[in-house]
Design an enzyme around this catalytic site. Structure first.
Site, PDB file in Angstrom:
ATOM      1  N   SER A  90       0.944  -1.262  -0.106  1.00  0.00           N
ATOM      2  CA  SER A  90       0.040   0.040   0.049  1.00  0.00           C
ATOM      3  C   SER A  90       0.786   1.149  -0.070  1.00  0.00           C
ATOM      4  O   SER A  90       1.371   1.536   0.892  1.00  0.00           O
ATOM      5  CB  SER A  90      -0.852   0.042   1.306  1.00  0.00           C
ATOM      6  N   ALA A  99      -5.412  -6.288  -2.258  1.00  0.00           N
ATOM      7  CA  ALA A  99      -4.903  -7.398  -1.449  1.00  0.00           C
ATOM      8  C   ALA A  99      -5.707  -8.665  -1.771  1.00  0.00           C
ATOM      9  O   ALA A  99      -5.315  -9.783  -1.832  1.00  0.00           O
ATOM     10  CB  ALA A  99      -5.382  -7.158  -0.156  1.00  0.00           C
ATOM     11  N   GLY A 145      -9.278   0.570  -2.200  1.00  0.00           N
ATOM     12  CA  GLY A 145      -8.021   0.348  -3.064  1.00  0.00           C
ATOM     13  C   GLY A 145      -6.981  -0.575  -2.452  1.00  0.00           C
ATOM     14  O   GLY A 145      -6.754  -1.612  -3.106  1.00  0.00           O
ATOM     15  N   ASP A 146      -6.817  -0.411  -1.272  1.00  0.00           N
ATOM     16  CA  ASP A 146      -6.180  -1.332  -0.667  1.00  0.00           C
ATOM     17  C   ASP A 146      -6.670  -2.666  -0.357  1.00  0.00           C
ATOM     18  O   ASP A 146      -6.212  -3.747  -0.683  1.00  0.00           O
ATOM     19  CB  ASP A 146      -5.809  -1.001   1.036  1.00  0.00           C
ATOM     20  N   CYS A 147      -8.006  -2.919  -0.352  1.00  0.00           N
ATOM     21  CA  CYS A 147      -8.652  -4.068  -0.237  1.00  0.00           C
ATOM     22  C   CYS A 147      -8.420  -4.881  -1.355  1.00  0.00           C
ATOM     23  O   CYS A 147      -8.535  -5.977  -1.731  1.00  0.00           O
ATOM     24  CB  CYS A 147     -10.068  -3.977   0.506  1.00  0.00           C
TER      25      CYS A 147
END
Length: 417
Positions: free
Chosen positions: A108, A231, A226-228
């Site tokens: 991230s 991932a 966005g991070d999710c």
């Protein structure tokens, strides 16, 4: 503006780590820590996240959201400039061990030129990409580039900034395709993913470029979407490599369902199991309403809006076409399942739609295990076939008064005449 209540929660990357830890995955979260991050670190640890502090007492970015009646009315972002980094003496050793043990790596990147600017960190991440999927969520203001061999994820605005040949007013997939490929080959990246909101996701690999459509869900507050995505995309890539895996990964992870206080973001491609975990994790109340919802009318809207007011997450269980045909007879449903589901998902009060093939929703209810189950007052709760299962689960049954004398059958009969 007077703030009646304030809550401190992890930021996007931390929130993502917390969500995946709630899925019983072993999560290591390597980060620089700010002087006021002790409470957040403790909260992450409580959910099973192993926090790997790389540096201490760094002014980390923050986002303050002002929420009125469940809606964000303003957001203030603070992005401090980072001076010389005081690395912890054991930080890099812990990071090395965490990456060596990882089955996926998600980076991230907020473009702060902080820990990720370290050549040693970049080399470590690059070497990991030879063995496991690495997805780098990149911010173009960084003074460095993601290393070769990794997947790089952009949102459209960031990609337009990074690749100046893309016009700021254009999101046409055909125009992006050529530019994305040129950028990816130039920098030696394994692949590029560009998320474009409701316009879908562009996925580039060295084999091909594809546009994956999305079925977006409206949300009030999302932290770490966005991070999710990055991932989840990395997680999906663990099963295989190449364009087929990338396409499937993008299709699975496009769109987000966020529990409405922004506590966690959940990938859509969502299944009942994921929704249960997310709801329980955020300590929210799940409400379920079931029915055919064939020719959606005002009576249905009354029911669903009333149901949503009884909890935090509303799941609609909907009969499949075969199920309706057995229950209602020839000529039904009037609207096929895919279209009925799409209309329901477009409603602001509906968080998710799950279909079932059986004559009753009992099997689906056993999986969802809702806190509240809602039916219209034209049904007698004591005579519901699902009553026994609901009582066994401790689910509260609620009858919603019927406001309008409207039914799909009456509408169809009226049209036929």
């Amino acid at each position: 503006m007077d703030a009646l209540e304030s809550t401190v929660t992890p930021g996007g990357a931390g929130n993502c780590a917390q969500y995946f830890a709630s899925q019983r995955l072993h999560i290591s979260f390597a980060t620089a820590c700010g002087p006021t991050d002790a409470d957040i670190t403790s909260e992450l640890a409580r959910f099973g996240v192993r926090v790997v502090p790389l540096a201490n007492n760094i002014d980390v970015p923050s986002k303050t959201r002002y929420v009125v009646d469940g809606r964000v009315t303003a957001r203030v972002d603070t992005t401090p400039k980072v001076a010389e980094i005081a690395w912890r003496h054991d930080g890099f050793a812990w990071l090395t061990m965490a990456i060596q043990q990882a089955t996926t790596v998600t980076v991230s990147d907020y473009g702060l030129n902080c820990t990720l600017a370290s050549p040693a960190v970049q080399s470590l991440v690059s070497s990991a990409s030879a063995d496991v999927p690495v997805v780098w969520d990149f911010h173009p203001r960084a003074s460095y580039l993601p290393p070769q061999g990794v997947w790089v994820k952009f949102n459209l605005a960031d990609f337009q900034t990074f690749a100046t040949r893309v016009e700021a007013t254009s999101s046409a997939a055909a125009k992006l395709e050529a530019v994305v490929g040129s950028v990816g080959r130039k920098h030696g990246w394994c692949g590029i993913v560009v998320t474009r909101g409701a316009d879908g996701v562009v996925v580039w690999t060295h084999e091909s470029t594809e546009v994956v459509p999305v079925d977006p869900i409206a949300i009030d507050v999302a932290i770490g979407a966005g991070d999710c995505f990055a991932a989840c995309f990395a997680q999906e890539l663990t099963s295989a490599r190449g364009v087929d895996a990338a396409r499937e990964a993008a299709a699975t992870t496009t769109g987000y369902l966020a529990l409405r206080d922004g506590r966690c973001a959940v990938p859509v491609g969502i299944n009942a199991s994921q929704l249960i975990k997310a709801t329980r994790y955020a300590r929210k109340t799940m409400v379920v309403a079931s029915g055919c919802f064939d020719l959606l009318h005002a009576g249905h809207l009354d029911l669903l809006q009333a149901a949503r007011d009884l909890g935090d997450v509303l799941v609609v269980l909907i009969n499949s076409d075969a199920s309706i045909n057995r229950l209602k007879g020839s000529g039904r449903p009037a609207i096929p399942l895919e279209e009925r589901s799409r209309v329901l998902r477009a409603l602001r009060c509906v968080d998710a739609v799950v279909s079932f093939d059986e004559d009753t929703p009992c099997k689906a209810l056993e999986v969802l295990r809702p806190d509240v189950y809602v039916k219209g007052s034209d049904y007698e709760l004591d005579r519901l076939p699902e009553r026994t299962a609901l009582l066994r689960m401790g689910t509260r049954m609620v009858s919603v008064p019927r406001i309008r004398n409207t039914s799909t059958t009456a509408i169809i009969d009226g049209i036929s005449r």
